[in-house]
Design a protein around this motif. Structure first.
Motif, PDB file in Angstrom:
ATOM      1  N   LYS A  75       9.853  54.747  38.903  1.00 46.26           N
ATOM      2  CA  LYS A  75       9.048  54.922  40.110  1.00 46.26           C
ATOM      3  C   LYS A  75       8.473  53.600  40.610  1.00 46.26           C
TER       4      LYS A  75
ATOM      5  N   SER B 268       9.024  52.425  44.340  1.00 50.88           N
ATOM      6  CA  SER B 268       7.903  52.049  45.201  1.00 50.88           C
ATOM      7  C   SER B 268       8.161  50.714  45.898  1.00 50.88           C
TER       8      SER B 268
ATOM      9  N   ARG C 120      10.763  51.410  48.523  1.00 54.30           N
ATOM     10  CA  ARG C 120      10.183  52.202  49.606  1.00 54.30           C
ATOM     11  C   ARG C 120       9.315  51.331  50.523  1.00 54.30           C
TER      12      ARG C 120
END
Length: 312
Positions: free
Chosen positions: A247, A251, A254
């Motif tokens: 993640k 992140s 993103r």
């Protein structure tokens, strides 16, 4: 986990060896005392037999002057007394030998226990080396992953920077870089309006939105197809990797997306282009966690994704 088990085994074995060593040392002292005692007794009987033999020979020699007289008496005496003493000494020496073997076995038992402890220390050392190798491999894998990951991000940003939107007739540049997505989004909204007629954009159905998006995609396929393939492979690369804390890298990836990029990505993954492969990744890694929902055509379209797509 293996090291903890080995350390506990070593601790238990050490305690057991210390306890057994004290018992063995006590037994060895007792055996040593018995060996000395019975050895002394055996030699005492041997020397007693020798003294009696010498005394008997001297006595019978002095008291019996006639040749051959009394030799049978001397033989009977030596056979009955001296032989018995030496036989008893022999039994004591045999018992001493038995005690010596028992003493040797106890020492061997202690050596075996220490050898077992040494083996456990070796296993602990090997476990430590194995753990270090695993950590080194993980570090190398992470370095390899990060090198590829950031190279993909660099490629992705270079693709965005190379984008330029020109008028169909002429060579006039309308927008470049990330600004093209604002233009794409404006065109997208306009096409939705053309499709739904008198109704407001916020009343558009998802089928109408996808149809309008398809027109935008077809008109700008050269740019959008390359863009979406690249961003898809970045998230797919993260998903396929064996690193921990995926993640964190999701992140980072993103964060490269602007608000208008997320809106186009939203409808692209409901389109046939991304519905099958890209949409599951969106929902798995909450890629729309920070999406600007005010830019969506209709808030009801949010329901087309699972809550995981928004980090819920």
């Amino acid at each position: 986990m293996d090291e903890i088990n080995f350390e506990q085994e070593i601790k238990d074995t050490s305690e057991r060896i210390q306890t057994r060593q004290k018992e063995i040392e006590t037994e060895l002292i007792t055996l040593e005392t018995k060996i000395k005692r019975y050895t002394n007794w055996a030699w005492g009987f041997v020397w007693t037999g020798i003294v009696l033999s010498v005394f008997s020979i001297f006595y019978y020699t002095c008291t019996n002057t006639e040749e051959g007289f009394g030799l049978h008496l001397l033989g009977d005496f030596l056979g009955g007394s001296v032989a018995s003493l030496w036989a008893l000494a022999g039994l004591f020496l045999i018992y001493v030998a038995f005690l010596g073997q028992k003493q040797q076995l106890l020492n061997q038992q202690l050596e075996i226990m220490y050898s077992q402890l040494e083996v456990k220390y070796t296993r602990l050392e090997l476990a430590g080396q194995k753990r270090e190798m695993i950590l080194q491999n993980e570090t190398l894998l992470n370095q390899k992953f990060e090198n590829t990951f950031f190279q993909l991000l660099t490629l992705f940003n270079s693709i965005i920077n190379s984008l330029d939107l020109r008028k169909r007739h002429g060579n006039t540049i309308i927008a470049t870089g990330r600004d093209v997505f604002d233009t794409f989004n404006t065109s997208f909204i306009q096409k939705v309006r053309n499709l739904i007629g008198y109704r407001g954009v916020n009343e558009s159905k998802i089928e109408e939105a996808i149809r309008a998006y398809n027109e935008v995609y077809d008109e700008n396929k050269a740019d959008l197809s390359h863009y979406f393939r690249t961003i898809y492979h970045i998230f797919k690369f993260i998903d396929d990797s064996k690193i921990e804390n995926k993640k964190r890298y999701v992140s980072i990836a993103r964060a490269q997306l602007s608000s208008y990029e997320q809106i186009l990505l939203f409808y692209n993954c409901l389109h046939i282009n991304g519905n099958e492969k890209f949409k599951p990744l969106i929902e798995k890694y909450a890629i729309f966690k920070n999406i600007d929902t005010s830019l969506l055509l209709n808030q009801e379209h949010l329901e087309k994704y699972k809550k995981g797509a928004y980090g819920k």
